[in-house]
Design a protein around this motif. Structure first.
Motif, mmCIF file in Angstrom:
data_model
loop_
_atom_site.group_PDB
_atom_site.id
_atom_site.type_symbol
_atom_site.label_atom_id
_atom_site.label_comp_id
_atom_site.label_asym_id
_atom_site.label_seq_id
_atom_site.Cartn_x
_atom_site.Cartn_y
_atom_site.Cartn_z
ATOM 1 N N LYS A 25 -29.290 -86.055 -2.642
ATOM 2 C CA LYS A 25 -29.279 -85.089 -1.479
ATOM 3 C C LYS A 25 -30.223 -84.720 -0.825
ATOM 4 O O LYS A 25 -29.996 -84.453 0.514
ATOM 5 C CB LYS A 25 -28.361 -83.959 -2.174
ATOM 6 N N ASP A 89 -21.177 -77.439 -1.968
ATOM 7 C CA ASP A 89 -19.999 -77.831 -2.977
ATOM 8 C C ASP A 89 -19.481 -78.749 -2.264
ATOM 9 O O ASP A 89 -18.732 -78.568 -1.144
ATOM 10 C CB ASP A 89 -19.543 -76.584 -3.479
ATOM 11 N N ASP A 185 -15.866 -92.941 -4.865
ATOM 12 C CA ASP A 185 -15.984 -93.767 -3.812
ATOM 13 C C ASP A 185 -15.090 -95.061 -4.113
ATOM 14 O O ASP A 185 -14.353 -95.390 -3.143
ATOM 15 C CB ASP A 185 -17.412 -94.083 -3.693
ATOM 16 N N LYS A 205 -22.115 -95.075 5.258
ATOM 17 C CA LYS A 205 -21.523 -93.966 4.544
ATOM 18 C C LYS A 205 -22.311 -92.616 4.772
ATOM 19 O O LYS A 205 -21.444 -91.293 5.399
ATOM 20 C CB LYS A 205 -21.504 -93.848 3.125
ATOM 21 N N HIS A 210 -18.217 -86.819 4.662
ATOM 22 C CA HIS A 210 -18.052 -85.351 4.739
ATOM 23 C C HIS A 210 -19.415 -84.647 4.590
ATOM 24 O O HIS A 210 -19.608 -83.758 5.211
ATOM 25 C CB HIS A 210 -17.231 -84.787 3.316
ATOM 26 N N ARG A 211 -20.345 -85.208 3.639
ATOM 27 C CA ARG A 211 -21.484 -84.596 3.509
ATOM 28 C C ARG A 211 -22.476 -84.544 4.853
ATOM 29 O O ARG A 211 -22.944 -83.606 5.285
ATOM 30 C CB ARG A 211 -22.429 -85.020 2.288
HETATM 31 P P1 ITT Z 1 -24.578 -80.327 -7.867
HETATM 32 O O1 ITT Z 1 -25.099 -80.229 -9.333
HETATM 33 O O2 ITT Z 1 -25.437 -80.631 -6.627
HETATM 34 O O3 ITT Z 1 -23.353 -79.367 -7.663
HETATM 35 P P2 ITT Z 1 -22.203 -82.099 -8.278
HETATM 36 O O4 ITT Z 1 -21.847 -83.375 -9.068
HETATM 37 O O5 ITT Z 1 -21.410 -80.945 -8.683
HETATM 38 O O6 ITT Z 1 -23.626 -81.648 -8.198
HETATM 39 P P3 ITT Z 1 -20.654 -81.853 -5.722
HETATM 40 O O7 ITT Z 1 -20.391 -80.755 -5.797
HETATM 41 O O8 ITT Z 1 -21.507 -82.712 -4.506
HETATM 42 O O9 ITT Z 1 -22.021 -82.388 -6.828
HETATM 43 O O10 ITT Z 1 -19.462 -83.077 -6.104
HETATM 44 C C1 ITT Z 1 -18.560 -82.686 -6.838
HETATM 45 C C2 ITT Z 1 -17.852 -83.988 -7.632
HETATM 46 O O11 ITT Z 1 -17.280 -84.658 -6.328
HETATM 47 C C3 ITT Z 1 -19.048 -85.124 -7.790
HETATM 48 O O12 ITT Z 1 -19.479 -85.001 -9.391
HETATM 49 C C4 ITT Z 1 -18.137 -86.585 -7.673
HETATM 50 O O13 ITT Z 1 -17.204 -86.793 -8.448
HETATM 51 C C5 ITT Z 1 -17.438 -85.854 -6.519
HETATM 52 N N1 ITT Z 1 -18.007 -86.195 -5.084
HETATM 53 C C6 ITT Z 1 -18.954 -85.475 -4.290
HETATM 54 N N2 ITT Z 1 -19.318 -86.084 -3.168
HETATM 55 C C7 ITT Z 1 -18.692 -87.433 -3.413
HETATM 56 C C8 ITT Z 1 -18.890 -88.606 -2.524
HETATM 57 O O14 ITT Z 1 -19.476 -88.653 -1.443
HETATM 58 N N3 ITT Z 1 -18.347 -89.868 -2.838
HETATM 59 C C9 ITT Z 1 -17.728 -89.745 -4.156
HETATM 60 N N4 ITT Z 1 -17.382 -88.719 -5.124
HETATM 61 C C10 ITT Z 1 -18.003 -87.761 -4.646
#
Ligand code: ITT
Length: 242
Positions: A25, A89, A185, A205, A210-211
């Protein structure tokens, strides 16, 4: 020790603290923030030797992003005069599942108490719930919450509280396709594309995700804040964002 003496910032720098230890990130955010203004100094929690355990207890992505931004702001505000904390998030929202897994995307598959499901287990659980279903529309949504304190042109402190959002619509495939990416993904196909997120390059990507969209909006908000408070006087000075 007087905390003022240990502050690592210079008077005219705005410290941007990324509320994450996830180096992927940080790698994605840093270059976009660097383009906003030379006055920004970007720190991750790793740089500050912090590893806070923040439980994501809110029922929405917005709530959890704000909760993280506030918790990290409280932790680091004594270290910096001027700062903006960024916390994100992300969730996958599937229409057939009425928005699930959403905030529970990382903790979707049932696993024994005290352990966390793997990406693999989460995808398998999703596939099982959607087996044979026709309606497969879904979206990824990222919320970035910002909480900060910046100087006004009168030398006072102004509080910052904003959120930025990025989303990408698509659908859930009926089987895993592709080897790249992470999380959901291999089963997410963006609208208008014939490939899943796991079949496209990381560069592609990071351009459409989204990010990436949320980060671009957050960077734009920071640029606006710097202009609003007279910290950077023109848009040229704060750079051009994609
Ligand atoms: P943090 O400690 O940074 O919060 P996290 O794993 O909770 O890490 P996110 O909130 O970004 O991270 O995402 C939550 C879940 O959503 C993550 O564990 C993935 O399973 C899914 N996810 C997030 N972004 C994704 C992406 O770009 N592609 C596929 N799955 C994604």
């Amino acid at each position: 020790m007087n905390p003022q003496h240990s502050r690592p910032d210079r008077p005219l720098s705005i410290n941007v603290v990324l509320a994450t230890c996830n180096t992927d990130k940080v790698r994605e955010l840093q270059p976009m923030l660097d383009k906003v203004s030379p006055l920004l100094r970007v720190w991750s929690l790793n740089d500050l030797s912090l590893r806070p355990e923040i439980e994501e207890t809110e029922p929405t992505l917005e709530g959890n992003a704000r909760l993280k931004a506030e918790a990290v702001f409280s932790l680091v505000e004594s270290r910096f005069s001027w700062l903006i904390v960024l916390a994100d998030d992300t969730g996958l929202e599937v229409d057939y599942l009425e928005g699930a897994p959403g905030v529970r995307s990382a903790r979707f598959a049932p696993v024994p108490e005290g352990s966390s499901p793997t990406y693999e287990e989460n995808v398998t659980h999703l596939m099982k719930l959607m087996s044979g279903c026709i309606k497969r529309t879904a979206r990824f949504r990222t919320i970035i919450a910002m909480k900060g304190r910046v100087p006004t042109s009168e030398g006072k402190a102004a509080s910052i509280e904003e959120t930025a959002e990025g989303r990408i619509d698509g659908s859930i495939t009926s089987e895993r396709i592709g080897k790249g990416g992470f999380g959901y993904d291999p089963v997410f196909m963006p609208k208008g594309m014939n490939l899943t997120f796991a079949q496209i390059s990381m560069e592609e990507k990071n351009r459409i995700s989204h990010r990436a969209l949320a980060v671009a909006e957050a960077a734009g908000r920071i640029r606006d804040i710097l202009v609003r408070y007279g910290i950077s006087s023109t848009e040229t000075e704060t750079g051009t964002l994609p």
